[in-house]
Design a protein around this motif. Sequence first.
Motif, PDB file in Angstrom:
ATOM      1  N   PRO A  69       0.789  -1.238   0.000  1.00 27.66           N
ATOM      2  CA  PRO A  69       0.000   0.000   0.000  1.00 27.66           C
ATOM      3  C   PRO A  69       0.818   1.284   0.000  1.00 27.66           C
ATOM      4  CG  PRO A  69       0.176  -0.819   2.225  1.00 27.66           C
ATOM      5  CD  PRO A  69       0.942  -1.780   1.337  1.00 27.66           C
ATOM      6  N   MET A  70       2.159   1.170   0.007  1.00 23.62           N
ATOM      7  CA  MET A  70       2.944   2.394   0.203  1.00 23.62           C
ATOM      8  C   MET A  70       4.354   2.303  -0.384  1.00 23.62           C
ATOM      9  SD  MET A  70       4.043   2.122   4.234  1.00 23.62           S
ATOM     10  CE  MET A  70       5.830   2.106   4.326  1.00 23.62           C
ATOM     11  N   PHE A  71       4.939   3.502  -0.543  1.00 25.30           N
ATOM     12  CA  PHE A  71       6.348   3.657  -0.870  1.00 25.30           C
ATOM     13  C   PHE A  71       7.009   4.360   0.312  1.00 25.30           C
ATOM     14  CE2 PHE A  71       4.455   4.052  -5.226  1.00 25.30           C
ATOM     15  CZ  PHE A  71       4.990   2.895  -5.759  1.00 25.30           C
ATOM     16  N   HIS A  72       8.241   3.966   0.626  1.00 26.44           N
ATOM     17  CA  HIS A  72       8.994   4.591   1.707  1.00 26.44           C
ATOM     18  C   HIS A  72      10.296   5.117   1.122  1.00 26.44           C
ATOM     19  CE1 HIS A  72      11.344   3.926   5.736  1.00 26.44           C
ATOM     20  NE2 HIS A  72      11.063   5.207   5.539  1.00 26.44           N
ATOM     21  N   PHE A  73      10.454   6.432   1.142  1.00 27.76           N
ATOM     22  CA  PHE A  73      11.618   7.110   0.571  1.00 27.76           C
ATOM     23  C   PHE A  73      12.584   7.528   1.672  1.00 27.76           C
ATOM     24  CE2 PHE A  73       8.128   7.887  -2.228  1.00 27.76           C
ATOM     25  CZ  PHE A  73       8.630   8.069  -3.502  1.00 27.76           C
ATOM     26  N   ASP A  74      13.869   7.436   1.394  1.00 25.18           N
ATOM     27  CA  ASP A  74      14.891   8.044   2.235  1.00 25.18           C
ATOM     28  C   ASP A  74      15.756   8.870   1.301  1.00 25.18           C
ATOM     29  OD1 ASP A  74      17.176   8.738   3.692  1.00 25.18           O
ATOM     30  OD2 ASP A  74      17.018   6.969   4.949  1.00 25.18           O
ATOM     31  N   CYS A  75      15.634  10.178   1.390  1.00 24.44           N
ATOM     32  CA  CYS A  75      16.320  11.077   0.459  1.00 24.44           C
ATOM     33  C   CYS A  75      17.630  11.620   1.011  1.00 24.44           C
ATOM     34  CB  CYS A  75      15.381  12.226   0.080  1.00 24.44           C
ATOM     35  SG  CYS A  75      13.876  11.660  -0.733  1.00 24.44           S
ATOM     36  N   TYR A  76      18.103  11.045   2.103  1.00 32.27           N
ATOM     37  CA  TYR A  76      19.321  11.542   2.739  1.00 32.27           C
ATOM     38  C   TYR A  76      20.500  11.587   1.763  1.00 32.27           C
ATOM     39  CZ  TYR A  76      23.059  12.146   6.122  1.00 32.27           C
ATOM     40  OH  TYR A  76      24.139  12.632   6.808  1.00 32.27           O
ATOM     41  N   ARG A  77      20.629  10.588   0.923  1.00 32.25           N
ATOM     42  CA  ARG A  77      21.760  10.504  -0.001  1.00 32.25           C
ATOM     43  C   ARG A  77      21.485  11.165  -1.360  1.00 32.25           C
ATOM     44  NH1 ARG A  77      22.462   5.385  -1.302  1.00 32.25           N
ATOM     45  NH2 ARG A  77      24.383   5.848  -2.365  1.00 32.25           N
ATOM     46  N   ILE A  78      20.310  11.731  -1.541  1.00 32.16           N
ATOM     47  CA  ILE A  78      20.001  12.427  -2.792  1.00 32.16           C
ATOM     48  C   ILE A  78      20.817  13.722  -2.836  1.00 32.16           C
ATOM     49  CG2 ILE A  78      18.203  13.651  -4.098  1.00 32.16           C
ATOM     50  CD1 ILE A  78      17.911  10.636  -4.240  1.00 32.16           C
ATOM     51  N   GLU A  79      21.564  13.906  -3.894  1.00 38.11           N
ATOM     52  CA  GLU A  79      22.458  15.055  -3.986  1.00 38.11           C
ATOM     53  C   GLU A  79      21.848  16.239  -4.712  1.00 38.11           C
ATOM     54  OE1 GLU A  79      26.188  13.694  -5.493  1.00 38.11           O
ATOM     55  OE2 GLU A  79      26.405  12.200  -3.901  1.00 38.11           O
ATOM     56  N   SER A  80      20.781  16.007  -5.489  1.00 44.17           N
ATOM     57  CA  SER A  80      20.160  17.121  -6.212  1.00 44.17           C
ATOM     58  C   SER A  80      18.742  16.740  -6.617  1.00 44.17           C
ATOM     59  CB  SER A  80      20.970  17.458  -7.475  1.00 44.17           C
ATOM     60  OG  SER A  80      20.885  16.385  -8.404  1.00 44.17           O
ATOM     61  N   VAL A  81      17.959  17.752  -6.882  1.00 41.37           N
ATOM     62  CA  VAL A  81      16.605  17.509  -7.372  1.00 41.37           C
ATOM     63  C   VAL A  81      16.675  16.779  -8.709  1.00 41.37           C
ATOM     64  CG1 VAL A  81      14.482  18.622  -8.176  1.00 41.37           C
ATOM     65  CG2 VAL A  81      15.629  19.451  -6.117  1.00 41.37           C
ATOM     66  N   ARG A  82      17.663  17.125  -9.521  1.00 41.95           N
ATOM     67  CA  ARG A  82      17.823  16.457 -10.819  1.00 41.95           C
ATOM     68  C   ARG A  82      18.021  14.951 -10.635  1.00 41.95           C
ATOM     69  NH1 ARG A  82      22.091  17.557 -15.730  1.00 41.95           N
ATOM     70  NH2 ARG A  82      21.181  15.987 -17.066  1.00 41.95           N
ATOM     71  N   GLN A  83      18.834  14.557  -9.654  1.00 41.97           N
ATOM     72  CA  GLN A  83      19.042  13.134  -9.384  1.00 41.97           C
ATOM     73  C   GLN A  83      17.714  12.464  -9.027  1.00 41.97           C
ATOM     74  OE1 GLN A  83      21.421  12.237  -5.921  1.00 41.97           O
ATOM     75  NE2 GLN A  83      21.579  10.069  -6.442  1.00 41.97           N
ATOM     76  N   ALA A  84      16.919  13.125  -8.191  1.00 44.07           N
ATOM     77  CA  ALA A  84      15.611  12.575  -7.808  1.00 44.07           C
ATOM     78  C   ALA A  84      14.683  12.464  -9.019  1.00 44.07           C
ATOM     79  CB  ALA A  84      14.970  13.438  -6.728  1.00 44.07           C
ATOM     80  N   GLU A  85      14.749  13.455  -9.913  1.00 43.98           N
ATOM     81  CA  GLU A  85      13.952  13.397 -11.143  1.00 43.98           C
ATOM     82  C   GLU A  85      14.379  12.212 -11.999  1.00 43.98           C
ATOM     83  OE1 GLU A  85      12.812  18.016 -12.122  1.00 43.98           O
ATOM     84  OE2 GLU A  85      14.854  17.362 -12.568  1.00 43.98           O
ATOM     85  N   GLU A  86      15.682  12.010 -12.128  1.00 51.26           N
ATOM     86  CA  GLU A  86      16.193  10.912 -12.945  1.00 51.26           C
ATOM     87  C   GLU A  86      15.827   9.545 -12.359  1.00 51.26           C
ATOM     88  OE1 GLU A  86      20.356  11.857 -13.241  1.00 51.26           O
ATOM     89  OE2 GLU A  86      19.990  13.414 -14.750  1.00 51.26           O
ATOM     90  N   LEU A  87      15.661   9.496 -11.044  1.00 46.80           N
ATOM     91  CA  LEU A  87      15.245   8.258 -10.383  1.00 46.80           C
ATOM     92  C   LEU A  87      13.731   8.047 -10.467  1.00 46.80           C
ATOM     93  CD1 LEU A  87      17.529   8.454  -7.226  1.00 46.80           C
ATOM     94  CD2 LEU A  87      17.674   6.746  -9.057  1.00 46.80           C
ATOM     95  N   GLY A  88      13.034   9.024 -11.054  1.00 48.44           N
ATOM     96  CA  GLY A  88      11.590   8.896 -11.263  1.00 48.44           C
ATOM     97  C   GLY A  88      10.744   9.147 -10.034  1.00 48.44           C
ATOM     98  N   PHE A  89      11.265   9.909  -9.067  1.00 54.15           N
ATOM     99  CA  PHE A  89      10.516  10.132  -7.829  1.00 54.15           C
ATOM    100  C   PHE A  89       9.132  10.728  -8.079  1.00 54.15           C
ATOM    101  CE2 PHE A  89      13.847  10.253  -4.202  1.00 54.15           C
ATOM    102  CZ  PHE A  89      14.327   9.027  -4.602  1.00 54.15           C
ATOM    103  N   ALA A  90       9.024  11.669  -8.999  1.00 55.55           N
ATOM    104  CA  ALA A  90       7.729  12.319  -9.249  1.00 55.55           C
ATOM    105  C   ALA A  90       6.671  11.295  -9.668  1.00 55.55           C
ATOM    106  CB  ALA A  90       7.875  13.417 -10.304  1.00 55.55           C
ATOM    107  N   ASP A  91       7.083  10.260 -10.380  1.00 53.62           N
ATOM    108  CA  ASP A  91       6.137   9.224 -10.813  1.00 53.62           C
ATOM    109  C   ASP A  91       5.537   8.470  -9.630  1.00 53.62           C
ATOM    110  OD1 ASP A  91       6.690   9.922 -13.443  1.00 53.62           O
ATOM    111  OD2 ASP A  91       8.205   8.351 -13.679  1.00 53.62           O
ATOM    112  N   TYR A  92       6.342   8.248  -8.605  1.00 52.63           N
ATOM    113  CA  TYR A  92       5.852   7.555  -7.420  1.00 52.63           C
ATOM    114  C   TYR A  92       4.706   8.326  -6.768  1.00 52.63           C
ATOM    115  CZ  TYR A  92       9.961   4.455  -7.353  1.00 52.63           C
ATOM    116  OH  TYR A  92      10.923   3.526  -7.642  1.00 52.63           O
TER     117      TYR A  92
END
Length: 132
Positions: A69-92
């Motif tokens: 029923p869920m996704f669990h994110f840990d963004c501690y190691r995300i270095e930029s918004v661009r990296q998160a975009e490339e990982l498809g976070f917005a789709d989640y």
Amino acid sequence: MAIFLSRSPEQTLAWAENYAKTLSAGDVVLLDGEMGAGKTVLAQGIARGLGVCEDVLSPTYAYVNSYAPMFHFDCYRIESVRQAEELGFADYFEAGKICLVEWSERIAPLLPAGCKRVLIRKTGENEREIVT
């Protein structure tokens, strides 16, 4: 704003399990707090409240863990918004599942409007203040 004072990890788990009952598919919950405050304990309790039977571990190295029923994110190691975009976070966020996000400030521009926020603060060895 509501404040709950937890005196143990078990009380934090129980609070989070009850909090899960207030969530609906598509909700994005930002779990805020310093390192070691108990964000993953909150995620474990919420998962239990949503019926997840698997062990819920911090996705620090995977970035995102998926449970029915869920996704669990840990963004501690995300270095930029661009990296998160490339990982498809917005789709989640558009997948219709509940999303729990630790260290959300690192991906703030990608977060949808209307996110819920849970702040957990250490107030002692095992005591925590949980603010919603």
